[in-house]
Design a protein around this motif. Structure first.
Motif, PDB file in Angstrom:
ATOM      1  N   ILE A 113       0.868  -1.176   0.000  1.00  0.00           N
ATOM      2  CA  ILE A 113       0.000   0.000   0.000  1.00  0.00           C
ATOM      3  C   ILE A 113       0.905   1.226   0.000  1.00  0.00           C
ATOM      4  CG2 ILE A 113      -1.754   1.290   1.262  1.00  0.00           C
ATOM      5  CD1 ILE A 113      -2.595  -1.444   2.473  1.00  0.00           C
ATOM      6  N   GLN A 128      -6.820   6.197   7.518  1.00  0.00           N
ATOM      7  CA  GLN A 128      -6.341   5.187   8.457  1.00  0.00           C
ATOM      8  C   GLN A 128      -7.456   4.197   8.822  1.00  0.00           C
ATOM      9  OE1 GLN A 128      -4.854   8.011  11.379  1.00  0.00           O
ATOM     10  NE2 GLN A 128      -2.784   7.208  11.071  1.00  0.00           N
ATOM     11  N   LEU A 131      -8.034   1.840   5.793  1.00  0.00           N
ATOM     12  CA  LEU A 131      -6.983   0.822   5.693  1.00  0.00           C
ATOM     13  C   LEU A 131      -7.109  -0.219   6.804  1.00  0.00           C
ATOM     14  CD1 LEU A 131      -3.873   2.939   4.694  1.00  0.00           C
ATOM     15  CD2 LEU A 131      -5.168   1.350   3.279  1.00  0.00           C
ATOM     16  N   SER A 132      -7.414   0.224   7.994  1.00  0.00           N
ATOM     17  CA  SER A 132      -7.576  -0.707   9.111  1.00  0.00           C
ATOM     18  C   SER A 132      -8.726  -1.683   8.838  1.00  0.00           C
ATOM     19  CB  SER A 132      -7.826   0.074  10.399  1.00  0.00           C
ATOM     20  OG  SER A 132      -8.035  -0.807  11.469  1.00  0.00           O
TER      21      SER A 132
END
Length: 147
Positions: A113, A128, A131-132
């Motif tokens: 990524i 964030q 992505l998590s």
């Protein structure tokens, strides 16, 4: 006389052991293999448990194989346990060891990524969180998916 093998994986300070018992007569006795003292090479590292007798397999030569799992490896939703096995003859004497090899996960991939810091993606906490959430769906670990 008929005999019954009994695995006792928590016996002997969690070293584990195997018993061979006579079947039928009342007050039948059981003989203990004493794997810890009869085969000291089977003992795990100090402070570790072996649990011999967790698995028992019949052997074609009249003996049997007693196995102890040493570690487990996750492959996605599957768990593979590997360990050490002792071959014993019909009189409960150790005659050898077998150490199955660890299995490798059949499917794995590398994920890369790349995000830049130019503030073109804003607000950063949403990136964030995204992505998590995406990465939580994968099984990430050694020998599995690498990110």
């Amino acid at each position: 006389p008929r005999r019954l093998l009994v695995g006792a994986p928590w016996d002997g300070d969690r070293q584990g052991d195997v018993y061979k018992c006579r079947v039928g007569p009342p007050n039948a006795t059981c003989a203990k293999a004493n794997l810890g003292s009869a085969a000291p090479w089977l003992s795990p590292l100090p402070g570790r448990s072996a649990h011999f007798g967790m698995t028992l397999l019949d052997s074609k030569d009249g003996g049997f194989v007693a196995c102890a799992p040493l570690w487990s490896q996750e492959c996605g939703t599957s768990v593979f346990s590997t360990g050490l096995c002792a071959r014993l003859d019909g009189d409960l004497r150790p005659v050898g060891t077998i150490a199955p090899t660890a299995q490798r996960c059949s499917t794995y991939m590398d994920i890369v990524i790349v995000l830049d810091g130019s503030n073109s993606i804003y607000p950063w906490y949403e990136v964030q969180n995204f992505l998590s959430n995406v990465l939580s769906k994968f099984f990430i670990g050694p020998g599995q998916i690498q990110v």
